[in-house]
Design a protein around this motif. Structure first.
Motif, PDB file in Angstrom:
ATOM      1  N   ILE A   1      44.366  48.322  36.920  1.00 29.76           N
ATOM      2  CA  ILE A   1      45.461  48.763  36.053  1.00 29.76           C
ATOM      3  C   ILE A   1      46.799  48.608  36.769  1.00 29.76           C
ATOM      4  CG2 ILE A   1      46.468  50.782  34.919  1.00 29.76           C
ATOM      5  CD1 ILE A   1      43.596  51.719  34.334  1.00 29.76           C
ATOM      6  N   ASP A   2      46.805  48.919  38.065  1.00 28.93           N
ATOM      7  CA  ASP A   2      48.062  48.861  38.827  1.00 28.93           C
ATOM      8  C   ASP A   2      48.391  47.452  39.313  1.00 28.93           C
ATOM      9  OD1 ASP A   2      48.248  51.580  38.473  1.00 28.93           O
ATOM     10  OD2 ASP A   2      47.417  52.076  40.439  1.00 28.93           O
ATOM     11  N   ALA A   3      47.378  46.754  39.852  1.00 33.93           N
ATOM     12  CA  ALA A   3      47.637  45.460  40.490  1.00 33.93           C
ATOM     13  C   ALA A   3      47.333  44.265  39.594  1.00 33.93           C
ATOM     14  CB  ALA A   3      46.812  45.348  41.779  1.00 33.93           C
ATOM     15  N   GLY A   4      46.596  44.497  38.517  1.00 36.43           N
ATOM     16  CA  GLY A   4      46.192  43.374  37.669  1.00 36.43           C
ATOM     17  C   GLY A   4      46.872  43.357  36.319  1.00 36.43           C
ATOM     18  N   ALA A   5      47.989  44.077  36.181  1.00 36.57           N
ATOM     19  CA  ALA A   5      48.649  44.166  34.879  1.00 36.57           C
ATOM     20  C   ALA A   5      49.075  42.802  34.366  1.00 36.57           C
ATOM     21  CB  ALA A   5      49.857  45.098  34.981  1.00 36.57           C
ATOM     22  N   ASP A   6      49.440  41.904  35.273  1.00 36.25           N
ATOM     23  CA  ASP A   6      49.918  40.586  34.850  1.00 36.25           C
ATOM     24  C   ASP A   6      48.793  39.686  34.340  1.00 36.25           C
ATOM     25  OD1 ASP A   6      48.927  40.644  37.517  1.00 36.25           O
ATOM     26  OD2 ASP A   6      49.771  38.656  37.880  1.00 36.25           O
ATOM     27  N   LEU A   7      47.533  40.119  34.510  1.00 31.69           N
ATOM     28  CA  LEU A   7      46.405  39.311  34.061  1.00 31.69           C
ATOM     29  C   LEU A   7      46.081  39.527  32.581  1.00 31.69           C
ATOM     30  CD1 LEU A   7      43.985  39.886  37.084  1.00 31.69           C
ATOM     31  CD2 LEU A   7      45.282  37.814  36.594  1.00 31.69           C
ATOM     32  N   ARG A   8      46.569  40.612  32.016  1.00 36.92           N
ATOM     33  CA  ARG A   8      46.053  41.045  30.724  1.00 36.92           C
ATOM     34  C   ARG A   8      46.384  40.094  29.584  1.00 36.92           C
ATOM     35  NH1 ARG A   8      48.366  47.047  31.462  1.00 36.92           N
ATOM     36  NH2 ARG A   8      47.521  47.416  33.545  1.00 36.92           N
ATOM     37  N   ASP A   9      47.493  39.398  29.669  1.00 35.86           N
ATOM     38  CA  ASP A   9      47.872  38.514  28.573  1.00 35.86           C
ATOM     39  C   ASP A   9      46.956  37.305  28.445  1.00 35.86           C
ATOM     40  OD1 ASP A   9      49.951  40.162  27.898  1.00 35.86           O
ATOM     41  OD2 ASP A   9      51.460  39.031  29.035  1.00 35.86           O
ATOM     42  N   ASP A  10      46.315  36.908  29.542  1.00 42.42           N
ATOM     43  CA  ASP A  10      45.490  35.699  29.529  1.00 42.42           C
ATOM     44  C   ASP A  10      43.997  35.985  29.478  1.00 42.42           C
ATOM     45  OD1 ASP A  10      47.610  33.686  29.771  1.00 42.42           O
ATOM     46  OD2 ASP A  10      47.978  34.626  31.705  1.00 42.42           O
TER      47      ASP A  10
ATOM     48  N   ASP B   1      25.027  43.282  43.383  1.00 37.07           N
ATOM     49  CA  ASP B   1      24.854  42.098  44.230  1.00 37.07           C
ATOM     50  C   ASP B   1      24.281  40.901  43.467  1.00 37.07           C
ATOM     51  OD1 ASP B   1      22.377  43.280  43.843  1.00 37.07           O
ATOM     52  OD2 ASP B   1      21.673  42.995  45.890  1.00 37.07           O
ATOM     53  N   ALA B   2      24.376  40.907  42.148  1.00 34.73           N
ATOM     54  CA  ALA B   2      23.766  39.832  41.354  1.00 34.73           C
ATOM     55  C   ALA B   2      24.756  38.738  40.973  1.00 34.73           C
ATOM     56  CB  ALA B   2      23.146  40.428  40.078  1.00 34.73           C
ATOM     57  N   PHE B   3      26.056  39.014  41.051  1.00 28.86           N
ATOM     58  CA  PHE B   3      27.052  38.070  40.559  1.00 28.86           C
ATOM     59  C   PHE B   3      28.018  37.666  41.668  1.00 28.86           C
ATOM     60  CE2 PHE B   3      26.344  41.259  37.052  1.00 28.86           C
ATOM     61  CZ  PHE B   3      25.410  40.488  36.366  1.00 28.86           C
ATOM     62  N   PRO B   4      28.539  36.430  41.609  1.00 26.74           N
ATOM     63  CA  PRO B   4      29.529  36.002  42.600  1.00 26.74           C
ATOM     64  C   PRO B   4      30.776  36.889  42.558  1.00 26.74           C
ATOM     65  CG  PRO B   4      28.723  34.136  41.317  1.00 26.74           C
ATOM     66  CD  PRO B   4      28.196  35.366  40.651  1.00 26.74           C
ATOM     67  N   ARG B   5      31.444  37.014  43.710  1.00 25.44           N
ATOM     68  CA  ARG B   5      32.622  37.860  43.824  1.00 25.44           C
ATOM     69  C   ARG B   5      33.901  37.017  43.696  1.00 25.44           C
ATOM     70  NH1 ARG B   5      31.433  43.152  45.721  1.00 25.44           N
ATOM     71  NH2 ARG B   5      29.177  43.345  45.714  1.00 25.44           N
ATOM     72  N   VAL B   6      34.903  37.606  43.076  1.00 21.56           N
ATOM     73  CA  VAL B   6      36.232  37.012  43.027  1.00 21.56           C
ATOM     74  C   VAL B   6      37.251  38.119  43.241  1.00 21.56           C
ATOM     75  CG1 VAL B   6      35.624  35.088  41.493  1.00 21.56           C
ATOM     76  CG2 VAL B   6      36.379  37.271  40.516  1.00 21.56           C
ATOM     77  N   SER B   7      38.463  37.729  43.591  1.00 22.08           N
ATOM     78  CA  SER B   7      39.557  38.677  43.782  1.00 22.08           C
ATOM     79  C   SER B   7      40.550  38.536  42.635  1.00 22.08           C
ATOM     80  CB  SER B   7      40.260  38.411  45.115  1.00 22.08           C
ATOM     81  OG  SER B   7      40.864  37.127  45.080  1.00 22.08           O
ATOM     82  N   TYR B   8      41.466  39.486  42.533  1.00 22.58           N
ATOM     83  CA  TYR B   8      42.525  39.369  41.536  1.00 22.58           C
ATOM     84  C   TYR B   8      43.349  38.110  41.794  1.00 22.58           C
ATOM     85  CZ  TYR B   8      41.447  44.282  40.600  1.00 22.58           C
ATOM     86  OH  TYR B   8      40.798  45.464  40.299  1.00 22.58           O
ATOM     87  N   ALA B   9      43.560  37.767  43.071  1.00 20.52           N
ATOM     88  CA  ALA B   9      44.322  36.563  43.409  1.00 20.52           C
ATOM     89  C   ALA B   9      43.627  35.312  42.863  1.00 20.52           C
ATOM     90  CB  ALA B   9      44.500  36.462  44.923  1.00 20.52           C
ATOM     91  N   GLN B  10      42.300  35.258  42.986  1.00 20.33           N
ATOM     92  CA  GLN B  10      41.556  34.113  42.458  1.00 20.33           C
ATOM     93  C   GLN B  10      41.632  34.071  40.934  1.00 20.33           C
ATOM     94  OE1 GLN B  10      37.971  35.242  44.669  1.00 20.33           O
ATOM     95  NE2 GLN B  10      37.937  33.179  45.561  1.00 20.33           N
ATOM     96  N   MET B  11      41.662  35.237  40.295  1.00 18.57           N
ATOM     97  CA  MET B  11      41.813  35.269  38.847  1.00 18.57           C
ATOM     98  C   MET B  11      43.195  34.745  38.446  1.00 18.57           C
ATOM     99  SD  MET B  11      39.958  38.951  38.139  1.00 18.57           S
ATOM    100  CE  MET B  11      40.172  38.979  36.361  1.00 18.57           C
ATOM    101  N   ARG B  12      44.212  35.056  39.236  1.00 22.93           N
ATOM    102  CA  ARG B  12      45.552  34.534  38.958  1.00 22.93           C
ATOM    103  C   ARG B  12      45.587  33.020  39.140  1.00 22.93           C
ATOM    104  NH1 ARG B  12      46.831  39.307  41.848  1.00 22.93           N
ATOM    105  NH2 ARG B  12      47.772  40.864  40.462  1.00 22.93           N
ATOM    106  N   ASN B  13      44.895  32.532  40.168  1.00 23.02           N
ATOM    107  CA  ASN B  13      44.863  31.078  40.401  1.00 23.02           C
ATOM    108  C   ASN B  13      44.178  30.377  39.236  1.00 23.02           C
ATOM    109  OD1 ASN B  13      46.158  31.283  42.856  1.00 23.02           O
ATOM    110  ND2 ASN B  13      44.256  31.401  44.035  1.00 23.02           N
ATOM    111  N   ARG B  14      43.183  31.049  38.635  1.00 21.38           N
ATOM    112  CA  ARG B  14      42.504  30.474  37.477  1.00 21.38           C
ATOM    113  C   ARG B  14      43.502  30.264  36.337  1.00 21.38           C
ATOM    114  NH1 ARG B  14      41.809  31.380  32.668  1.00 21.38           N
ATOM    115  NH2 ARG B  14      39.987  30.747  31.467  1.00 21.38           N
ATOM    116  N   GLN B  15      44.437  31.201  36.178  1.00 20.49           N
ATOM    117  CA  GLN B  15      45.424  31.096  35.120  1.00 20.49           C
ATOM    118  C   GLN B  15      46.304  29.856  35.292  1.00 20.49           C
ATOM    119  OE1 GLN B  15      46.923  35.219  35.947  1.00 20.49           O
ATOM    120  NE2 GLN B  15      47.078  35.301  33.729  1.00 20.49           N
ATOM    121  N   LYS B  16      46.515  29.470  36.534  1.00 19.80           N
ATOM    122  CA  LYS B  16      47.455  28.376  36.817  1.00 19.80           C
ATOM    123  C   LYS B  16      46.805  26.995  36.692  1.00 19.80           C
ATOM    124  CE  LYS B  16      49.905  31.374  40.062  1.00 19.80           C
ATOM    125  NZ  LYS B  16      50.231  31.612  41.483  1.00 19.80           N
ATOM    126  N   ARG B  17      45.459  26.969  36.600  1.00 25.61           N
ATOM    127  CA  ARG B  17      44.781  25.666  36.558  1.00 25.61           C
ATOM    128  C   ARG B  17      45.040  24.961  35.235  1.00 25.61           C
ATOM    129  NH1 ARG B  17      40.239  28.445  38.755  1.00 25.61           N
ATOM    130  NH2 ARG B  17      39.086  28.195  36.811  1.00 25.61           N
TER     131      ARG B  17
END
Length: 294
Positions: free
Chosen positions: A57-66, A278-294
């Motif tokens: 909620i605090d660090a990922g607010a910019d992700l919500r639109d996408d 432990d069943a799913f691959p891990r990602v960070s908020y930064a990696q989610m932001r990079n996904r937006q830019k692809r």
């Protein structure tokens, strides 16, 4: 020789006994569920209510639109609910449907869902349709209701996969995140991110001097005294081995989900810091932001 026999019996159980038992349960318990949607190009974030959701909620607010959002359980009672405006919501525990008159938190939940003023899909258990008709009348027209079957499906091979594919059941739904992931795939999402899915219950599990199992289950919001009392009462009478077995079921279900997701070309990625899943691959908020830019 003994090891070979044990392996043979496990295979018989996985490919015959468990699938047949699951099919029988589906025939007896499952009801007509909502149909599958065509795959969508949108990714979705499923928001568990664990403490780490605060960081999203605090660090990922910019992700919500996408990303589309899905909320669960008592999230509608949190002040942030109207800010997050999730497109999907899911309730699975029967407590949300039969405790309206006895639990003020449940009453407030339905009141808040009734005040939703944006398009939202609410997923509910098909087994409780009759119980829910009166509650559904309190929902606004922009809230669409869909139905799921929580019938547990176990085993390997084509039969469990077919039961799941047709919405007749799902991997054992020990907690709400399991049906949340399954309904997200049923809604057509093929890129699914998990946040607030700490699942670190074993950190707050102990036995007191009276041999009572104590489980503290913190959320990103603060539970009131009434909810804390309800959880304590729910655990009364359970022994430690019961709780640990229940946790085993939950974590095993995620591997069953991962197998099904792979079969339909879906990706489930865990963006929850320090999650115990432990069943799913891990990602960070930064990696989610990079996904937006692809």
């Amino acid at each position: 020789m003994t090891e070979m026999i044990e392996r043979l019996f496990r295979q018989i159980s996985d490919y015959l006994a468990k699938p047949m038992a699951s099919a029988a349960k589906a025939a007896l318990r499952s009801r007509r569920a909502s149909g599958r949607e065509k795959p969508t190009g949108r990714p979705i974030i499923i928001m568990g209510n664990g403490p780490s959701l605060r960081s999203f909620i605090d660090a990922g607010a910019d992700l919500r639109d996408d990303f589309d959002l899905m909320a669960v359980n008592f999230a509608a009672n949190a002040p942030e609910f109207r800010e997050l405006r999730p497109q999907l919501y899911i309730l699975a525990d029967p407590h949300f449907f039969n405790a309206l008159a006895t639990d003020a938190n449940v009453a407030r939940l339905w009141q808040n869902l009734g005040a939703v003023n944006w398009p939202m899909t609410l997923w509910l258990p098909a087994a409780h349709k009759q119980l829910l008709w009166a509650l559904l009348g309190s929902l606004p027209g922009n809230v669409r209701v869909k139905w799921m079957n929580l019938t547990p499906v176990e085993g390997k091979g084509w039969l469990p996969r077919t039961l799941i594919h047709h919405g007749l059941g799902m991997p054992r739904p020990r907690n709400v995140l399991i049906p949340a992931i399954m309904t997200a795939m049923r809604e057509g999402y093929r890129e699914i991110y998990l946040v607030g899915a700490d699942h670190s219950w074993s950190k707050t599990l102990w036995v007191d001097d009276k041999n009572r199992v104590v489980s503290v289950q913190p959320h990103f919001y603060k539970d009131n005294a009434k909810e804390a009392e309800r959880v304590a009462a729910e655990y009364a009478g359970y022994h430690l081995h019961d709780i640990l077995q229940s946790l085993t079921v939950a974590f095993r279900s995620y591997f069953d989900i991962a197998t099904y997701a792979e079969s339909i070309g879906a990706r489930i990625l865990n963006a929850t810091p320090d999650s115990f899943i432990d069943a799913f691959p891990r990602v960070s908020y930064a990696q989610m932001r990079n996904r937006q830019k692809r």
